[in-house]
Design a protein around this motif. Structure first.
Motif, PDB file in Angstrom:
ATOM      1  N   ASN A  56       0.886  -1.336   0.011  1.00 14.52           N
ATOM      2  CA  ASN A  56       0.098  -0.066   0.000  1.00 14.52           C
ATOM      3  C   ASN A  56       0.969   1.326   0.006  1.00 14.52           C
ATOM      4  N   LEU A  57       1.884   1.296   0.801  1.00 20.09           N
ATOM      5  CA  LEU A  57       2.940   2.363   0.879  1.00 20.09           C
ATOM      6  C   LEU A  57       3.510   2.593  -0.718  1.00 20.09           C
ATOM      7  N   LEU A  58       3.722   1.639  -1.184  1.00 16.22           N
ATOM      8  CA  LEU A  58       4.562   1.551  -2.555  1.00 16.22           C
ATOM      9  C   LEU A  58       3.483   2.156  -3.574  1.00 16.22           C
ATOM     10  N   ASN A  59       2.364   1.814  -3.401  1.00 18.42           N
ATOM     11  CA  ASN A  59       1.281   2.299  -4.344  1.00 18.42           C
ATOM     12  C   ASN A  59       0.860   3.705  -4.219  1.00 18.42           C
ATOM     13  N   ILE A  60       0.826   4.418  -2.875  1.00 20.92           N
ATOM     14  CA  ILE A  60       0.360   5.683  -2.635  1.00 20.92           C
ATOM     15  C   ILE A  60       1.419   6.475  -2.614  1.00 20.92           C
ATOM     16  N   ALA A  61       2.706   6.059  -2.632  1.00 20.49           N
ATOM     17  CA  ALA A  61       3.861   6.998  -2.330  1.00 20.49           C
ATOM     18  C   ALA A  61       4.788   7.072  -3.687  1.00 20.49           C
ATOM     19  N   PRO A 193       9.618  -3.733  -4.693  1.00 23.65           N
ATOM     20  CA  PRO A 193       9.646  -3.392  -3.333  1.00 23.65           C
ATOM     21  C   PRO A 193      11.053  -3.042  -2.931  1.00 23.65           C
ATOM     22  N   ILE A 194      12.007  -3.082  -3.817  1.00 27.86           N
ATOM     23  CA  ILE A 194      13.611  -2.557  -3.452  1.00 27.86           C
ATOM     24  C   ILE A 194      13.462  -0.991  -3.570  1.00 27.86           C
ATOM     25  N   PHE A 195      12.824  -0.537  -4.648  1.00 23.01           N
ATOM     26  CA  PHE A 195      12.594   0.855  -4.850  1.00 23.01           C
ATOM     27  C   PHE A 195      11.917   1.681  -3.967  1.00 23.01           C
ATOM     28  N   GLY A 196      10.824   0.864  -3.259  1.00 24.10           N
ATOM     29  CA  GLY A 196      10.241   1.303  -2.039  1.00 24.10           C
ATOM     30  C   GLY A 196      10.988   1.627  -0.908  1.00 24.10           C
ATOM     31  N   ALA A 197      11.829   0.640  -0.588  1.00 23.75           N
ATOM     32  CA  ALA A 197      12.697   0.732   0.392  1.00 23.75           C
ATOM     33  C   ALA A 197      13.668   2.064   0.236  1.00 23.75           C
ATOM     34  N   THR A 266      -8.205   4.523  -4.639  1.00 25.74           N
ATOM     35  CA  THR A 266      -8.116   3.460  -5.750  1.00 25.74           C
ATOM     36  C   THR A 266      -7.250   2.177  -5.292  1.00 25.74           C
ATOM     37  N   GLN A 267      -6.225   2.660  -4.420  1.00 27.24           N
ATOM     38  CA  GLN A 267      -5.200   1.710  -4.181  1.00 27.24           C
ATOM     39  C   GLN A 267      -5.551   0.694  -2.908  1.00 27.24           C
ATOM     40  N   THR A 268      -5.972   1.689  -1.755  1.00 25.08           N
ATOM     41  CA  THR A 268      -6.557   0.820  -0.776  1.00 25.08           C
ATOM     42  C   THR A 268      -7.716  -0.021  -0.943  1.00 25.08           C
ATOM     43  N   VAL A 367      12.537   5.648 -10.550  1.00 28.24           N
ATOM     44  CA  VAL A 367      11.887   4.347 -11.016  1.00 28.24           C
ATOM     45  C   VAL A 367      10.388   4.359 -10.571  1.00 28.24           C
ATOM     46  N   LEU A 368      10.116   4.878  -9.044  1.00 32.73           N
ATOM     47  CA  LEU A 368       8.964   4.867  -8.696  1.00 32.73           C
ATOM     48  C   LEU A 368       7.849   5.394  -9.534  1.00 32.73           C
ATOM     49  N   PRO A 369       8.029   6.502 -10.123  1.00 32.00           N
ATOM     50  CA  PRO A 369       7.066   6.915 -10.976  1.00 32.00           C
ATOM     51  C   PRO A 369       6.755   6.298 -12.333  1.00 32.00           C
ATOM     52  N   VAL A 370       7.806   5.893 -12.632  1.00 32.69           N
ATOM     53  CA  VAL A 370       7.832   5.056 -13.861  1.00 32.69           C
ATOM     54  C   VAL A 370       6.766   3.868 -13.807  1.00 32.69           C
ATOM     55  N   THR A 371       6.858   3.209 -12.529  1.00 28.51           N
ATOM     56  CA  THR A 371       6.349   1.768 -12.097  1.00 28.51           C
ATOM     57  C   THR A 371       5.011   2.105 -11.811  1.00 28.51           C
ATOM     58  N   SER A 372       4.689   3.527 -11.697  1.00 27.86           N
ATOM     59  CA  SER A 372       3.233   3.893 -11.438  1.00 27.86           C
ATOM     60  C   SER A 372       2.757   4.192 -12.544  1.00 27.86           C
ATOM     61  N   GLY A 373       3.144   4.935 -13.461  1.00 28.10           N
ATOM     62  CA  GLY A 373       2.503   5.650 -14.534  1.00 28.10           C
ATOM     63  C   GLY A 373       2.061   4.520 -15.530  1.00 28.10           C
ATOM     64  N   ASP A 374       2.663   3.557 -15.629  1.00 28.56           N
ATOM     65  CA  ASP A 374       2.465   2.466 -16.502  1.00 28.56           C
ATOM     66  C   ASP A 374       0.898   2.043 -16.114  1.00 28.56           C
ATOM     67  N   THR A 375       0.872   1.722 -15.039  1.00 30.70           N
ATOM     68  CA  THR A 375      -0.437   1.083 -14.541  1.00 30.70           C
ATOM     69  C   THR A 375      -1.550   2.221 -14.435  1.00 30.70           C
ATOM     70  N   ALA A 376      -1.128   3.439 -14.370  1.00 29.37           N
ATOM     71  CA  ALA A 376      -2.066   4.377 -14.401  1.00 29.37           C
ATOM     72  C   ALA A 376      -2.625   4.365 -15.824  1.00 29.37           C
ATOM     73  N   LEU A 377      -1.996   4.307 -16.803  1.00 24.98           N
ATOM     74  CA  LEU A 377      -2.299   4.328 -18.013  1.00 24.98           C
ATOM     75  C   LEU A 377      -3.181   3.255 -18.619  1.00 24.98           C
ATOM     76  N   ARG A 378      -2.944   2.004 -17.870  1.00 21.65           N
ATOM     77  CA  ARG A 378      -3.344   0.610 -18.102  1.00 21.65           C
ATOM     78  C   ARG A 378      -4.820   0.878 -17.455  1.00 21.65           C
TER      79      ARG A 378
END
Length: 516
Positions: A56-61, A193-197, A266-268, A367-378
């Motif tokens: 959840n933290l990775l999804n929202i941050a 998860p590595i990039f979340g850390a 939407t993430q929770t 990397v974090l916004p990149v791995t969120s941007g693709d899912t946002a577009l999908r």
């Protein structure tokens, strides 16, 4: 620094006490959760608390709690108090009730939750906001990692006239286009998860540097107009900064995710399908938003410290350039270079964490916004497909729908890069749609409490909902691409919207739960 520590105490202590209160009001129990009742090995899967909380933290941050505070701190040290208060009684409440209601109602997702508690008419309006938000999120998550990569990793100018800037944007753009159609994100998801850390490491590292090196951070009782920057003039919109000011709504629209984010709901809702027990909700939903508040506070304070240090000593200088207020960094030859808000990330990382630590922190921020941007577009493609019943059962159909979406993203990206004040405007409209989306979730939570005979506590989601109705309403009524009304008219109009919002909630809340 004292103001920052007071704000941190409000965040931690307030989060503990108010989070406990939220939990008592909702009343989690030992009933079977959707993760077990609907277990399918795909979406409904019981997972341990630590994993749910981390996901959840990775999804929202992402860059939200970083870039918003970087710009919002220009309003002065009051930001270091406003962020934690808003987070505790607004953002964390929003995340907790959205996640818990979706869990209690069988793992439903936000569109269905909004439809159930507010009605079909409101649902259609909400659906529009979801599409707008996902479109802007996608654009921001091309611009920010691309800009940071160009300026802070490769040392390019990052200017709109530099072809290398567009090559970097193009790489991210093509990846997004492929990932929107094919499940390529599953590859990156393995190391997510590595990039979340790393994101947490960057915040904790900057926080430690501020304490160890005694970074110059103003207190609310200090003079807000310093030799480095006139925060007071910015706050009140005085002198040469007459175009600024209007703390409400501009500050709350700018800071965005560190205080409240509609995208979070939407993430929770996704995590609502993996909770093993309702009693895990406080840690997973409420406390993770408190962590995001800490990240926002650190980046806000760190940016203020850079401004106070000054570009000559490795920090930043703020001044007008072409009528626009910009950040300036001093180069090795002594010349001054204007940089964007996203480039401030690299300056602060290296100043606080050194070359190696700064590079690690930058990698996570990129990397974090990149791995969120693709899912946002999908998600945007699927939302449009579901709304208009467009089949997406083969690559040709998915590409056909994705192409006009990407054309819109490209147009917004070009405008935001070419216009001197484009990113600031892009960020604020992204943040505005984000907050507007949260208003719907807070309304649904208020109606839920009313129909569940907990109306005595309806003020918990209602107060932040009313406040952000005023914030979102006054902003868009005044904005040039909105109704372009004078501020006085915008404030009056937003108050009227807030009254209608409140009345609608209580009218809807009178209906019995079994009729919703």
């Amino acid at each position: 620094m004292a103001t920052f520590m007071i704000g941190l105490a409000i965040l931690v202590c307030g989060g503990f006490l108010y989070g406990s209160f939220c939990e008592r009001v909702f009343g989690p129990d030992d009933r079977e959760t959707p993760a077990y009742a609907k277990q399918d090995g795909v979406d409904y899967v019981p997972m341990p608390t630590w994993k749910n909380a981390l996901i959840n933290l990775l999804n929202i941050a992402g860059t939200g709690p970083i870039l918003g505070p970087i710009q919002g701190i220009l309003f002065g040290p009051i930001a270091l108090i406003t962020i934690p208060i808003g987070n505790v009684i607004g953002g964390a409440v929003h995340d907790y009730f959205a996640g818990m209601i979706c869990t209690r109602d069988g793992g439903i997702q936000m569109p269905d939750m909004v439809k159930r508690y507010t009605g079909k008419t409101v649902f259609w309006i909400y659906d529009v906001f979801v599409c707008v938000l996902l479109l802007l999120v996608s654009t921001v998550f091309i611009y920010t990692p691309g800009d940071i990569t160009a300026t802070q990793v490769f040392g390019f100018s990052g200017n709109a006239t530099d072809p290398k800037t567009w090559i970097i944007y193009g790489v991210i753009f093509v990846y997004y286009y492929i990932a929107t159609v094919f499940p390529i994100d599953k590859i990156i998801g393995r190391i997510y998860p590595i990039f979340g850390a790393v994101l947490v490491f960057s915040a904790v590292g900057v926080f430690g540097a501020m304490l160890i090196f005694h970074y110059p951070i103003l207190n609310v009782w200090d003079s807000w107009n310093t030799s480095a920057f006139a925060y007071g003039d910015y706050f009140f919109g005085r002198g040469e900064m007459v175009a600024f000011g209007h703390f409400v709504p501009i500050f709350f629209v700018t800071v965005a995710c560190g205080i409240l984010s509609g995208f979070h709901s939407t993430q929770t809702a996704l995590i609502a399908r993996t909770l093993k027990s309702e009693r895990e909700g406080r840690m997973t939903f409420y406390n993770m938003m408190i962590v995001e508040g800490f990240i926002a506070m650190v980046w806000a304070a760190g940016t203020m410290a850079l401004i106070q240090i000054g570009a000559a000593d490795g920090g930043l200088t703020m001044k007008f350039d072409g009528g626009t207020l910009k950040y300036f960094q001093q180069l090795s030859d002594g010349s001054m270079k204007a940089i964007s808000a996203s480039s401030v990330v690299g300056v602060l990382c290296r100043k606080a964490l050194g070359p190696v630590g700064g590079a690690i922190a930058l990698a996570g921020v990129i990397v974090l916004p990149v791995t969120s941007g693709d899912t946002a577009l999908r998600a945007l493609r699927l939302t449009i497909a579901d709304t208009f019943h467009i089949k997406q059962d083969n690559n040709a159909r998915r590409l056909a729908l994705a192409t006009p979406i990407f054309a819109l993203v490209l147009g917004i990206l070009v405008w935001s890069k070419v216009d001197a004040n484009g990113f600031n405007q892009l960020w604020r409209y992204f943040a505005w749609s984000n907050q507007a989306m949260a208003v719907f979730a807070l309304a649904a939570a208020a109606i839920y409490l009313l129909v569940e005979n907990k109306g005595v506590y309806v003020w918990m989601p209602l107060v932040p909902g009313i406040f952000y109705t005023v914030v979102c309403g006054s902003y868009i009524l005044n904005a040039k691409i909105g109704l372009n009304l004078p501020w006085n008219a915008a404030y009056i109009g937003s108050i009227l919207l807030a009254v209608l919002y409140t009345v609608a909630i209580f009218v809807r809340g009178k209906r019995p739960a079994n009729t919703l």
